[in-house]
Design an enzyme around this catalytic site. Structure first.
Site, PDB file in Angstrom:
ATOM      1  N   GLY A  34       5.460  18.950  -1.433  1.00 24.70           N
ATOM      2  CA  GLY A  34       4.663  18.109  -2.324  1.00 24.70           C
ATOM      3  C   GLY A  34       3.337  18.804  -2.611  1.00 24.70           C
ATOM      4  N   THR A  52       4.662  12.863  -4.162  1.00 27.38           N
ATOM      5  CA  THR A  52       3.814  13.418  -5.224  1.00 27.38           C
ATOM      6  C   THR A  52       4.413  13.153  -6.603  1.00 27.38           C
ATOM      7  OG1 THR A  52       3.086  15.158  -3.725  1.00 27.38           O
ATOM      8  CG2 THR A  52       2.801  15.570  -6.088  1.00 27.38           C
ATOM      9  N   ALA A  94       3.639   9.784  -8.230  1.00 28.48           N
ATOM     10  CA  ALA A  94       2.257   9.318  -8.429  1.00 28.48           C
ATOM     11  C   ALA A  94       2.039   9.026  -9.901  1.00 28.48           C
ATOM     12  CB  ALA A  94       1.273  10.369  -7.925  1.00 28.48           C
ATOM     13  N   GLN A  95       1.444   7.885 -10.152  1.00 25.82           N
ATOM     14  CA  GLN A  95       1.293   7.455 -11.547  1.00 25.82           C
ATOM     15  C   GLN A  95      -0.138   7.572 -12.028  1.00 25.82           C
ATOM     16  OE1 GLN A  95       2.754   3.423 -11.937  1.00 25.82           O
ATOM     17  NE2 GLN A  95       4.899   4.040 -11.725  1.00 25.82           N
ATOM     18  N   GLY A 143      -3.238   8.789 -11.126  1.00 33.32           N
ATOM     19  CA  GLY A 143      -3.919  10.052 -11.362  1.00 33.32           C
ATOM     20  C   GLY A 143      -4.663  10.577 -10.162  1.00 33.32           C
ATOM     21  N   GLU A 149      -9.722   2.706 -11.823  1.00 34.78           N
ATOM     22  CA  GLU A 149      -8.808   1.943 -10.969  1.00 34.78           C
ATOM     23  C   GLU A 149      -9.620   1.128  -9.977  1.00 34.78           C
ATOM     24  OE1 GLU A 149      -6.133   4.835  -9.274  1.00 34.78           O
ATOM     25  OE2 GLU A 149      -5.031   5.064 -11.129  1.00 34.78           O
ATOM     26  N   ASP A 200       8.473  11.948   9.262  1.00 35.18           N
ATOM     27  CA  ASP A 200       8.980  13.002  10.153  1.00 35.18           C
ATOM     28  C   ASP A 200       7.866  13.854  10.766  1.00 35.18           C
ATOM     29  OD1 ASP A 200      11.482  12.137   9.361  1.00 35.18           O
ATOM     30  OD2 ASP A 200      11.815  13.794   7.966  1.00 35.18           O
ATOM     31  N   HIS A 213       0.444  -1.535  -1.716  1.00 36.89           N
ATOM     32  CA  HIS A 213      -0.005  -1.572  -3.109  1.00 36.89           C
ATOM     33  C   HIS A 213       0.201  -2.993  -3.600  1.00 36.89           C
ATOM     34  CE1 HIS A 213      -0.645  -0.617  -7.281  1.00 36.89           C
ATOM     35  NE2 HIS A 213      -0.939   0.621  -6.960  1.00 36.89           N
ATOM     36  N   ARG A 262      -7.734  -2.335  -3.033  1.00 35.32           N
ATOM     37  CA  ARG A 262      -6.340  -2.726  -2.816  1.00 35.32           C
ATOM     38  C   ARG A 262      -6.095  -3.698  -1.678  1.00 35.32           C
ATOM     39  NH1 ARG A 262      -3.343   2.883  -3.779  1.00 35.32           N
ATOM     40  NH2 ARG A 262      -3.966   2.825  -5.952  1.00 35.32           N
ATOM     41  N   HIS A 312       2.817   1.296   0.554  1.00 39.13           N
ATOM     42  CA  HIS A 312       2.544   2.348  -0.431  1.00 39.13           C
ATOM     43  C   HIS A 312       2.036   3.639   0.202  1.00 39.13           C
ATOM     44  CE1 HIS A 312       1.479   3.956  -4.337  1.00 39.13           C
ATOM     45  NE2 HIS A 312       0.209   4.070  -4.013  1.00 39.13           N
ATOM     46  N   ARG A 343      -7.540   3.410   1.725  1.00 40.57           N
ATOM     47  CA  ARG A 343      -7.741   4.515   0.768  1.00 40.57           C
ATOM     48  C   ARG A 343      -8.149   3.999  -0.607  1.00 40.57           C
ATOM     49  NH1 ARG A 343      -4.312   7.030  -3.089  1.00 40.57           N
ATOM     50  NH2 ARG A 343      -2.590   5.686  -2.467  1.00 40.57           N
TER      51      ARG A 343
HETATM   52  P1  FAD Z   1       4.899  14.459  -0.425  1.00 44.21           P
HETATM   53  O1  FAD Z   1       4.535  14.673  -1.830  1.00 44.21           O
HETATM   54  O2  FAD Z   1       5.588  13.181  -0.109  1.00 44.21           O
HETATM   55  O3  FAD Z   1       5.841  15.661   0.046  1.00 44.21           O
HETATM   56  C1  FAD Z   1       6.491  15.578   1.302  1.00 44.21           C
HETATM   57  C2  FAD Z   1       7.408  16.766   1.440  1.00 44.21           C
HETATM   58  O4  FAD Z   1       7.796  16.913   2.797  1.00 44.21           O
HETATM   59  C3  FAD Z   1       8.697  16.690   0.663  1.00 44.21           C
HETATM   60  O5  FAD Z   1       8.982  17.952   0.118  1.00 44.21           O
HETATM   61  C4  FAD Z   1       9.757  16.368   1.721  1.00 44.21           C
HETATM   62  O6  FAD Z   1      11.055  16.835   1.439  1.00 44.21           O
HETATM   63  C5  FAD Z   1       9.185  17.156   2.875  1.00 44.21           C
HETATM   64  N1  FAD Z   1       9.653  16.708   4.182  1.00 44.21           N
HETATM   65  C6  FAD Z   1       9.393  15.545   4.822  1.00 44.21           C
HETATM   66  N2  FAD Z   1       9.976  15.545   6.026  1.00 44.21           N
HETATM   67  C7  FAD Z   1      10.619  16.731   6.153  1.00 44.21           C
HETATM   68  C8  FAD Z   1      11.417  17.319   7.158  1.00 44.21           C
HETATM   69  N3  FAD Z   1      11.692  16.694   8.321  1.00 44.21           N
HETATM   70  N4  FAD Z   1      11.919  18.549   6.934  1.00 44.21           N
HETATM   71  C9  FAD Z   1      11.696  19.216   5.764  1.00 44.21           C
HETATM   72  N5  FAD Z   1      10.938  18.701   4.786  1.00 44.21           N
HETATM   73  C10 FAD Z   1      10.410  17.474   4.987  1.00 44.21           C
HETATM   74  N6  FAD Z   1      -1.950   9.084  -4.965  1.00 44.21           N
HETATM   75  C11 FAD Z   1      -2.946   9.366  -5.816  1.00 44.21           C
HETATM   76  O7  FAD Z   1      -3.924  10.006  -5.434  1.00 44.21           O
HETATM   77  N7  FAD Z   1      -2.860   8.970  -7.114  1.00 44.21           N
HETATM   78  C12 FAD Z   1      -1.818   8.282  -7.604  1.00 44.21           C
HETATM   79  O8  FAD Z   1      -1.768   7.967  -8.778  1.00 44.21           O
HETATM   80  C13 FAD Z   1      -0.770   7.946  -6.721  1.00 44.21           C
HETATM   81  N8  FAD Z   1       0.277   7.212  -7.151  1.00 44.21           N
HETATM   82  C14 FAD Z   1       1.336   7.015  -6.307  1.00 44.21           C
HETATM   83  C15 FAD Z   1       2.455   6.353  -6.776  1.00 44.21           C
HETATM   84  C16 FAD Z   1       3.573   6.212  -5.977  1.00 44.21           C
HETATM   85  C17 FAD Z   1       4.800   5.502  -6.496  1.00 44.21           C
HETATM   86  C18 FAD Z   1       3.549   6.733  -4.654  1.00 44.21           C
HETATM   87  C19 FAD Z   1       4.752   6.592  -3.772  1.00 44.21           C
HETATM   88  C20 FAD Z   1       2.417   7.347  -4.169  1.00 44.21           C
HETATM   89  C21 FAD Z   1       1.303   7.491  -4.983  1.00 44.21           C
HETATM   90  N9  FAD Z   1       0.157   8.126  -4.522  1.00 44.21           N
HETATM   91  C22 FAD Z   1      -0.861   8.396  -5.389  1.00 44.21           C
HETATM   92  C23 FAD Z   1       0.108   8.707  -3.188  1.00 44.21           C
HETATM   93  C24 FAD Z   1       0.419  10.204  -3.286  1.00 44.21           C
HETATM   94  O9  FAD Z   1       1.407  10.400  -4.269  1.00 44.21           O
HETATM   95  C25 FAD Z   1       0.910  10.771  -1.986  1.00 44.21           C
HETATM   96  O10 FAD Z   1       0.098  10.366  -0.935  1.00 44.21           O
HETATM   97  C26 FAD Z   1       0.908  12.293  -2.038  1.00 44.21           C
HETATM   98  O11 FAD Z   1       1.625  12.724  -3.156  1.00 44.21           O
HETATM   99  C27 FAD Z   1       1.483  12.873  -0.772  1.00 44.21           C
HETATM  100  O12 FAD Z   1       1.642  14.252  -0.951  1.00 44.21           O
HETATM  101  P2  FAD Z   1       2.166  15.140   0.258  1.00 44.21           P
HETATM  102  O13 FAD Z   1       2.250  16.523  -0.260  1.00 44.21           O
HETATM  103  O14 FAD Z   1       1.377  14.855   1.452  1.00 44.21           O
HETATM  104  O15 FAD Z   1       3.636  14.578   0.541  1.00 44.21           O
HETATM  105  C1  SIN Z   2      -1.458   3.729  -8.860  1.00 44.76           C
HETATM  106  O1  SIN Z   2      -1.224   4.339  -9.892  1.00 44.76           O
HETATM  107  O2  SIN Z   2      -1.752   2.528  -8.806  1.00 44.76           O
HETATM  108  C2  SIN Z   2      -1.395   4.475  -7.593  1.00 44.76           C
HETATM  109  C3  SIN Z   2      -2.672   5.129  -7.370  1.00 44.76           C
HETATM  110  C4  SIN Z   2      -2.797   5.552  -5.944  1.00 44.76           C
HETATM  111  O3  SIN Z   2      -1.954   5.246  -5.114  1.00 44.76           O
HETATM  112  O4  SIN Z   2      -3.799   6.201  -5.656  1.00 44.76           O
END
Ligand code: FAD
Ligand code: SIN
Length: 535
Positions: A13, A49, A52-53, A55, A121, A228, A249, A296, A358, A393
């Site tokens: 991600g 990631t 994420a909607q 921004g 937001e 994990d 959320h 939130r 969320h 957050r």
């Molecule tokens: P992730 O993007 O979840 O990536 C995790 C990675 O780890 C994946 O590749 C997965 O396969 C890998 N992985 C996990 N476990 C293992 C394992 N055991 N072995 C191998 N690989 C593994 N945040 C904002 O700031 N703005 C937003 O607008 C926003 N909107 C959101 C909307 C939604 C619907 C959601 C769900 C979240 C949103 N968030 C938002 C939160 C944000 O998207 C996440 O917190 C952020 O993207 C997390 O990034 P990351 O790289 O830490 O993890």
């Molecule tokens: C959302 O678009 O409402 C998600 C934003 C966030 O989780 O930061």
């Protein structure tokens, strides 16, 4: 033969890819050959990631200021955030976002101009959310993956599942959580195509495994979010922090039986959407002066309370008064989803919404460079606890935290180069005496019970009795599952469930220990404390 890397990144991600691309560019610019392995449990873009909607937040306009973003983050976090970390993240934000733009990430601009279209937001006192329509995360993930694929030192291993971190424990040494004497040498990784557990050895390992959503019945997180990384780090004697602060959320689409829950972005309320109950009346004025745009935790609790009061299964967001064409332009994905899945015409229909799990504010405790208490193990992104979010957050601060800490972890990794040595004596994965389980019904059953326990007793509103009940029931699930785990060859489902049980334990334990109600933690038996700033 084990795989040997200079750097192992678990997760693809925004957190994992930010770190991996920075490292790769650093060494390629110096014509130095290194091996960076990125593993991901399914296809590379299936991440939180991508969904994420709203921004990514940053001070971008002249009217705004770092001080205002810092203050908003502190207020949202109920003053449990670490102000030093908040300052770092807010001040480094514009530079990191410029880098994302340099990698090819598109953010929407205002009509006919070069200025970015900044959204607002909940909890933000100014317009500072850069976005690409309502699919910002998918755009960032696309650009980062393209960048990573263009760098020859990065190898991405899809459908590889990290089972356990390799540490001194595997050399037969005794390590304790608070002794600071442990070291990470990579991970045991299940090749899901062959079913074999392989050794991925690395001088430095980064956990970037994302969230924990699937511990709950309702979540906006995709199925990969099973905690994990946090569970692996905890088993390896890593320190976890702030696990009681689970963000719900306020506005996931109400679609009974659907998992994950589709998100109705907070930016919809920032655009003018108004929360109403099922009788069509506004209610936020009874809870907070900031109405639908309160932070939130407050909005989620208000909706929870409204639903309990009326006995209704959901509330609504009303956008019927908004300029429809502009709404569709900003929220094409949300408009299409509501139309295609629920037949809604947002010119006249309200959107039914409920709170859903969320985001995990806590995680593996790290310092200002993403270093954990285990040497040469870093954690960045949602699996890490940097101190930025405190008790809650602020919207759109998560993608931001991941890019800022991806960069900072890269800086420290380069600074510490050459200090880590991998011993020859690391054993292969030992699964002697285990077999493939004949049926997996028990796994399904335990998963269902776990989600019910967490949703019913460890949700938005908690009590001492609910938490105790949750812990007692969890213990039974733990014992049942451990027996299955010990007898079985590893599989993704069995390992994920083991990790989720461990996450549930950490959340309940942390929730039981907190004696005041702060941010996202609300226990009916705690005396409500005044919101005061703490050092
Ligand atoms: P992730 O993007 O979840 O990536 C995790 C990675 O780890 C994946 O590749 C997965 O396969 C890998 N992985 C996990 N476990 C293992 C394992 N055991 N072995 C191998 N690989 C593994 N945040 C904002 O700031 N703005 C937003 O607008 C926003 N909107 C959101 C909307 C939604 C619907 C959601 C769900 C979240 C949103 N968030 C938002 C939160 C944000 O998207 C996440 O917190 C952020 O993207 C997390 O990034 P990351 O790289 O830490 O993890
Ligand atoms: C959302 O678009 O409402 C998600 C934003 C966030 O989780 O930061």
């Amino acid at each position: 033969m084990p795989h040997q890397f200079d750097f192992l990144v678990i997760g693809s991600g925004i957190a994992g890819l930010s770190y991996a691309t920075k490292l790769a560019m650093h060494f390629e610019n110096q014509d130095q050959a290194v091996r960076i392995g990125v593993i991901t449990k399914v296809q590379a873009d299936e991440t939180n990631t991508k969904y994420a909607q709203g921004g990514i937040a940053a001070v971008w306009s002249e009217d705004d200021s770092f001080e205002k973003h810092i203050e908003d983050t502190m207020v949202a976090g109920d003053f449990l955030s670490d102000r030093h970390i908040v300052e770092i993240v807010v001040r480094e934000a514009p530079q990191r976002i410029h880098e994302l733009i340099d990698y090819g990430t598109r953010f929407d601009k205002e009509h006919g101009g070069d200025d970015y279209d900044l959204a607002k937001e909940g909890g933000h006192s100014d317009y500072r959310i850069l976005h690409f329509k309502d699919i910002t995360g998918a755009e960032i993930e696309r650009a980062l993956l393209e960048k990573a694929h263009s760098l020859k030192s990065i190898e991405i291993f899809t459908h590889f599942y990290a089972v356990e971190l390799i540490t001194r424990h595997h050399l037969g040494e005794t390590v304790h959580r608070y002794d600071n004497n442990n070291q990470c040498y990579g991970a045991y990784v299940l090749n899901t195509q062959t079913g074999q557990v392989e050794k991925f050895l690395a001088k430095t390992t980064l956990l970037a495994t994302g969230g924990i959503g699937n511990v709950y019945q309702n979540t906006t997180n995709p199925s990969i979010a099973t905690g994990d990384g946090i569970a692996m780090a905890y088993r390896a004697k890593g320190i976890c922090k702030d696990m009681e602060f689970i963000q719900f959320h306020p506005t996931a689409l109400y679609e009974p039986g659907k998992k994950p829950n589709f998100l109705i972005s907070e930016a919809v309320r920032g655009f003018g959407g108004v929360l109403k109950n099922m009788s069509g009346e506004t209610f936020m004025e009874n809870y907070d002066a900031r109405l639908s745009l309160a932070p939130r935790d407050i909005v989620a609790r208000a909706i929870d309370s409204e639903m309990k009061k009326t006995g209704d299964p959901h509330v609504f967001i009303d956008v019927t008064h908004c300029d429809y064409d502009r709404f569709v332009e900003h929220f094409p994905n949300i408009t299409a989803y509501c139309r295609d899945h629920l037949g809604l015409d947002l010119r006249k229909d309200f959107i039914p919404v409920v709170p859903a799990q969320h985001y995990m504010c806590g995680g593996v405790r790290v310092n200002e460079f993403g270093q954990t208490n285990i040497h040469f193990l870093y954690a960045v992104g949602e699996c890490a606890c940097t101190g930025l979010h405190g008790a809650n957050r602020l919207a759109s601060n998560s993608l931001l935290e991941a890019v800022v800490f991806g960069h900072r972890a890269y800086l420290k990794t380069v600074e510490n180069l050459g200090q880590s040595v991998i011993p020859d004596s690391i054993p292969d994965w030992n699964d002697a005496g285990t077999t493939h389980p004949e049926e997996l019904i028990l796994v399904t059953e335990i998963q269902r019970e776990l989600e019910a326990i967490m949703s019913n007793y460890v949700g938005i509103v908690r009590s001492n009795r609910r938490l105790k009940r949750a812990m007692d029931r969890l213990e039974l699930l733990y014992l049942e599952h451990e027996e299955l785990y010990r007898q079985s060859k590893v599989s993704v489902r069995i390992c994920e469930l083991r990790n989720m049980i461990e996450i549930a334990y950490l959340v309940i334990k942390a929730a039981m220990s907190r004696r005041d109600n702060r941010g996202l933690h609300f226990n009916l038996d705690n005396v409500k404390t005044a919101t005061v700033e703490t050092e």
